[in-house]
Enzyme design. Structure first.
Site, PDB file in Angstrom:
ATOM      1  N   HIS A 258      13.389  -9.676   1.347  1.00  0.00           N
ATOM      2  CA  HIS A 258      12.704 -10.920   1.737  1.00  0.00           C
ATOM      3  C   HIS A 258      13.066 -12.137   0.887  1.00  0.00           C
ATOM      4  O   HIS A 258      12.201 -12.697   0.203  1.00  0.00           O
ATOM      5  CB  HIS A 258      11.183 -10.721   1.787  1.00  0.00           C
ATOM      6  CG  HIS A 258      10.570  -9.948   0.628  1.00  0.00           C
ATOM      7  ND1 HIS A 258      10.837 -10.248  -0.687  1.00  0.00           N
ATOM      8  CD2 HIS A 258       9.703  -8.913   0.612  1.00  0.00           C
ATOM      9  CE1 HIS A 258      10.148  -9.410  -1.456  1.00  0.00           C
ATOM     10  NE2 HIS A 258       9.462  -8.599  -0.688  1.00  0.00           N
TER      11      HIS A 258
ATOM     12  N   HIS B 251      12.020  -2.500   6.507  1.00  0.00           N
ATOM     13  CA  HIS B 251      10.991  -2.872   5.527  1.00  0.00           C
ATOM     14  C   HIS B 251       9.612  -2.913   6.191  1.00  0.00           C
ATOM     15  O   HIS B 251       9.210  -3.937   6.736  1.00  0.00           O
ATOM     16  CB  HIS B 251      11.350  -4.242   4.919  1.00  0.00           C
ATOM     17  CG  HIS B 251      10.509  -4.616   3.739  1.00  0.00           C
ATOM     18  ND1 HIS B 251      10.981  -5.455   2.755  1.00  0.00           N
ATOM     19  CD2 HIS B 251       9.248  -4.297   3.377  1.00  0.00           C
ATOM     20  CE1 HIS B 251      10.036  -5.623   1.848  1.00  0.00           C
ATOM     21  NE2 HIS B 251       8.974  -4.940   2.214  1.00  0.00           N
TER      22      HIS B 251
ATOM     23  N   ASN C 247       4.470   1.675  -1.671  1.00  0.00           N
ATOM     24  CA  ASN C 247       3.215   1.223  -2.299  1.00  0.00           C
ATOM     25  C   ASN C 247       1.985   1.653  -1.511  1.00  0.00           C
ATOM     26  O   ASN C 247       1.100   0.867  -1.222  1.00  0.00           O
ATOM     27  CB  ASN C 247       3.228  -0.300  -2.514  1.00  0.00           C
ATOM     28  CG  ASN C 247       3.380  -1.084  -1.222  1.00  0.00           C
ATOM     29  OD1 ASN C 247       3.856  -0.560  -0.224  1.00  0.00           O
ATOM     30  ND2 ASN C 247       2.963  -2.335  -1.223  1.00  0.00           N
TER      31      ASN C 247
ATOM     32  N   HIS D 296       5.317  -1.453   5.801  1.00  0.00           N
ATOM     33  CA  HIS D 296       4.259  -0.821   5.008  1.00  0.00           C
ATOM     34  C   HIS D 296       3.270  -0.238   6.008  1.00  0.00           C
ATOM     35  O   HIS D 296       2.408  -0.960   6.510  1.00  0.00           O
ATOM     36  CB  HIS D 296       3.545  -1.856   4.142  1.00  0.00           C
ATOM     37  CG  HIS D 296       4.439  -2.587   3.175  1.00  0.00           C
ATOM     38  ND1 HIS D 296       4.573  -2.211   1.863  1.00  0.00           N
ATOM     39  CD2 HIS D 296       5.246  -3.657   3.327  1.00  0.00           C
ATOM     40  CE1 HIS D 296       5.417  -3.033   1.242  1.00  0.00           C
ATOM     41  NE2 HIS D 296       5.843  -3.923   2.115  1.00  0.00           N
ATOM     42  N   PHE D 297       3.415   1.052   6.306  1.00  0.00           N
ATOM     43  CA  PHE D 297       2.519   1.658   7.297  1.00  0.00           C
ATOM     44  C   PHE D 297       1.232   2.209   6.666  1.00  0.00           C
ATOM     45  O   PHE D 297       0.377   2.762   7.359  1.00  0.00           O
ATOM     46  CB  PHE D 297       3.252   2.728   8.121  1.00  0.00           C
ATOM     47  CG  PHE D 297       4.142   2.145   9.214  1.00  0.00           C
ATOM     48  CD1 PHE D 297       4.098   0.795   9.538  1.00  0.00           C
ATOM     49  CD2 PHE D 297       5.029   2.959   9.915  1.00  0.00           C
ATOM     50  CE1 PHE D 297       4.910   0.264  10.543  1.00  0.00           C
ATOM     51  CE2 PHE D 297       5.840   2.435  10.927  1.00  0.00           C
ATOM     52  CZ  PHE D 297       5.788   1.093  11.236  1.00  0.00           C
ATOM     53  N   ARG D 298       1.080   2.061   5.329  1.00  0.00           N
ATOM     54  CA  ARG D 298      -0.215   2.215   4.631  1.00  0.00           C
ATOM     55  C   ARG D 298      -0.787   3.628   4.612  1.00  0.00           C
ATOM     56  O   ARG D 298      -1.954   3.800   4.232  1.00  0.00           O
ATOM     57  CB  ARG D 298      -1.281   1.304   5.286  1.00  0.00           C
ATOM     58  CG  ARG D 298      -0.897  -0.157   5.410  1.00  0.00           C
ATOM     59  CD  ARG D 298      -0.653  -0.790   4.086  1.00  0.00           C
ATOM     60  NE  ARG D 298      -0.620  -2.251   4.172  1.00  0.00           N
ATOM     61  CZ  ARG D 298      -0.067  -3.024   3.243  1.00  0.00           C
ATOM     62  NH1 ARG D 298       0.506  -2.482   2.168  1.00  0.00           N
ATOM     63  NH2 ARG D 298      -0.075  -4.330   3.365  1.00  0.00           N
TER      64      ARG D 298
ATOM     65  N   ASP E 195       9.042  -6.811   6.939  1.00  0.00           N
ATOM     66  CA  ASP E 195       8.060  -6.693   5.849  1.00  0.00           C
ATOM     67  C   ASP E 195       6.645  -6.608   6.439  1.00  0.00           C
ATOM     68  O   ASP E 195       5.717  -7.282   5.996  1.00  0.00           O
ATOM     69  CB  ASP E 195       8.166  -7.842   4.836  1.00  0.00           C
ATOM     70  CG  ASP E 195       7.410  -7.515   3.540  1.00  0.00           C
ATOM     71  OD1 ASP E 195       6.878  -6.401   3.415  1.00  0.00           O
ATOM     72  OD2 ASP E 195       7.350  -8.404   2.666  1.00  0.00           O
TER      73      ASP E 195
ATOM     74  N   HIS F 224      11.886  -6.086  -4.784  1.00  0.00           N
ATOM     75  CA  HIS F 224      10.972  -7.213  -4.584  1.00  0.00           C
ATOM     76  C   HIS F 224      11.210  -8.139  -5.767  1.00  0.00           C
ATOM     77  O   HIS F 224      10.739  -7.879  -6.883  1.00  0.00           O
ATOM     78  CB  HIS F 224       9.515  -6.740  -4.534  1.00  0.00           C
ATOM     79  CG  HIS F 224       8.536  -7.856  -4.345  1.00  0.00           C
ATOM     80  ND1 HIS F 224       7.820  -8.034  -3.193  1.00  0.00           N
ATOM     81  CD2 HIS F 224       8.183  -8.867  -5.162  1.00  0.00           C
ATOM     82  CE1 HIS F 224       7.051  -9.109  -3.309  1.00  0.00           C
ATOM     83  NE2 HIS F 224       7.257  -9.639  -4.510  1.00  0.00           N
TER      84      HIS F 224
ATOM     85  N   HIS G 294      -3.092  -6.135   6.694  1.00  0.00           N
ATOM     86  CA  HIS G 294      -4.381  -6.007   6.019  1.00  0.00           C
ATOM     87  C   HIS G 294      -5.444  -6.263   7.087  1.00  0.00           C
ATOM     88  O   HIS G 294      -5.174  -6.969   8.068  1.00  0.00           O
ATOM     89  CB  HIS G 294      -4.531  -7.034   4.903  1.00  0.00           C
ATOM     90  CG  HIS G 294      -3.499  -6.899   3.815  1.00  0.00           C
ATOM     91  ND1 HIS G 294      -3.553  -5.920   2.854  1.00  0.00           N
ATOM     92  CD2 HIS G 294      -2.368  -7.603   3.555  1.00  0.00           C
ATOM     93  CE1 HIS G 294      -2.511  -6.042   2.036  1.00  0.00           C
ATOM     94  NE2 HIS G 294      -1.766  -7.052   2.445  1.00  0.00           N
TER      95      HIS G 294
HETATM   96  O1  DOR Z   1       2.990  -9.931   0.920  1.00  0.00           O
HETATM   97  C1  DOR Z   1       3.293  -8.799   0.579  1.00  0.00           C
HETATM   98  N1  DOR Z   1       2.588  -7.734   0.984  1.00  0.00           N
HETATM   99  N2  DOR Z   1       4.351  -8.630  -0.200  1.00  0.00           N
HETATM  100  C2  DOR Z   1       4.640  -7.437  -0.739  1.00  0.00           C
HETATM  101  O2  DOR Z   1       5.622  -7.335  -1.440  1.00  0.00           O
HETATM  102  C3  DOR Z   1       3.783  -6.272  -0.504  1.00  0.00           C
HETATM  103  C4  DOR Z   1       3.063  -6.422   0.767  1.00  0.00           C
HETATM  104  C5  DOR Z   1       1.962  -5.419   0.918  1.00  0.00           C
HETATM  105  O3  DOR Z   1       2.239  -4.221   0.752  1.00  0.00           O
HETATM  106  O4  DOR Z   1       0.843  -5.812   1.210  1.00  0.00           O
HETATM  107 ZN    ZN Z   2       7.126  -5.401   1.524  1.00  0.00          ZN
HETATM  108 ZN    ZN Z   3       8.067  -7.172  -1.365  1.00  0.00          ZN
END
Ligand code: DOR
Ligand code: ZN
Ligand code: ZN
Length: 422
Positions: free
Chosen positions: A220, A55, A89, A57-59, A287, A173, A291
């Site tokens: 999570h 899990h 996402n 998120h490499f953006r 996860d 989620h 940011h």
């Molecule tokens: O805190 C979170 N950030 N929960 C998520 O489900 C998405 C993630 C994000 O992509 O920033």
């Molecule tokens: Zn996530």
């Molecule tokens: Zn999530």
């Protein structure tokens, strides 16, 4: 053998001094003694399967001010993660074959570690096409970063039964958007009030009912009250994160600790901790949701949710093992074996036929986690100052990619899903 790795290796649930013989990136033989063109001898150091962080998120594409495949995968690798499963996402969100393939091209050109790509579940997606190339599907029942919110299962009923037929995992989620409060938030308490425990419990109930035939995976898990639902849930699998195990709403980190689902009460955290000790949770994943510090320094209500964690996942857990909260088998099961099995990857075990993804660990090398030694582009960590054990060396398919916390090898990462079917 092309490559031989010698050390105190975790094979079939126990440690033994042996040699791992590697051909074409795969484990070809395990024996007391092996000869090789290249031999890496780690003496008494522990050799574990590389971790699969299922899990992250490499953006990339679209939010590369926060992270990209280069920095995200370097962070993963330095933390002993040899395969990362990336969430959909991004911008654009990964909901079409074109966006999935574009992301694969980007990742293949920059990633140090192998990877899998989740497809986002929203009405009208081409499930069959995506299922051939995605590692699984991801459903967002509560709003968070990105534009993939589907608050009720009803508009995606057809897609859910198609996913069931493909036997791909549906990762969820689980926060019920319809039960959220939307008061303005000033602190972690306020964030928790807006996303109470019942949000999670209700979402798990709803998706369990709506996706009975799916291989459901609850991401999570954060509320103690969700645990009974998961205990008698048949084939439903679940994941827990280090932040929900180690941090709670009393944290002084403010927006840095603003995450979805939120950090909850100490009772919840202790409940999760105890459940993990008792064998609950199939997977521990980070996860990793970076940011920028500027984004996080906005007013609490506007600051985005999420924290980085892929580089600290294994180090925190190795320290956890050292402190005897968990044994190696519990850790390797949740970080390597189970994610490998669940997502159908030939990874996560030191066993003939598996990819030679390995990490070398010295359990005496506990350090304090320091942000300036970490590699995520976001440049901050909620775990600053905590104790961790970082791997000494990391190999992906027999290639040494990290030594002593820095990149040494090429960026060899590839999509573990499509390369397995090729
Ligand atoms: O805190 C979170 N950030 N929960 C998520 O489900 C998405 C993630 C994000 O992509 O920033
Ligand atoms: Zn996530
Ligand atoms: Zn999530």
């Amino acid at each position: 053998m092309e490559v031989v790795v010698e050390g105190n290796c975790y094979v079939s649930g126990r440690f033994e001094r042996c040699c791992i013989g590697i051909e074409n990136g795969r484990i070809a033989k395990i024996a007391k003694m092996l000869e090789g063109d290249r031999v890496f001898s780690f003496g008494n150091r522990i050799v574990l399967p590389g971790a699969i962080d299922s899990h992250v998120h490499f953006r990339d594409p679209g939010m590369t001010q926060k992270e990209d495949w280069g920095t995200g995968s370097l962070a993963a690798a330095c933390g002993g993660v040899t395969c990362a499963l990336d969430m959909p996402n991004t911008r654009p969100s990964t909901t079409t074959l074109t966006s999935l393939r574009d992301k694969r091209r980007i990742a293949s050109s920059k990633s140090l570690v192998d990877f899998g790509l989740f497809a986002g579940l929203k009405p009208g997606i081409d499930v069959r096409a995506l299922a051939k190339e995605a590692v699984g599907f991801k459903l967002y029942m509560g709003s968070t970063t990105g534009d993939l919110l589907v608050p009720q299962p009803s508009p995606i009923r057809a897609e859910i039964s198609e996913i069931a037929a493909t036997r791909k995992v549906l990762a969820v989620h689980a926060e019920d958007e319809t039960m959220r409060n939307k008061e303005s938030e000033r602190d972690l308490e306020g964030h928790l009030r807006n996303r109470p425990n019942e949000c999670e419990v209700s979402a798990i109930r709803k998706i369990r009912d709506a996706a009975k035939d799916c291989r459901l995976h609850i991401c999570h898990v954060s509320a103690k009250s969700s645990l009974p639902l998961l205990a008698n849930a048949g084939t439903v699998t679940s994941e827990v994160t280090p932040h929900h195990l180690l941090l709670d709403v009393s944290s002084r980190l403010g927006t840095l600790a603003k995450v979805n689902p939120p950090l909850r009460r100490r009772e919840d955290r202790q409940g999760l901790f105890q459940a993990l000790k008792n064998g609950s949770f199939d997977i521990i994943a980070s996860d990793h949701a970076p940011h920028t510090i500027d984004e996080k320094h906005e007013d609490f209500d506007y600051a985005p949710s999420g924290m980085p964690g892929t580089e600290t996942l294994v180090p925190l857990l190795l320290q956890h093992v050292k402190e005897k909260h968990m044994d190696f088998s519990g850790m390797v099961r949740r970080l390597c074996e189970n994610p490998g099995d669940l997502f159908g990857l030939r990874k996560g075990r030191i066993q003939v036929g598996y990819d030679a993804d390995l990490m070398v660990v010295d359990m005496d090398s506990t350090v304090r986690i320091r942000v300036d030694k970490l590699h995520s582009k976001c440049g901050w960590s909620a775990y600053e100052g905590m104790l961790g054990i970082f791997p000494r060396a990391v190999l992906v398919r027999g290639n040494v990619i990290v030594e002593s916390g820095e990149q040494v090898g090429e960026r060899v990462g590839r999509d573990a899903v499509v390369s397995a079917s090729a």
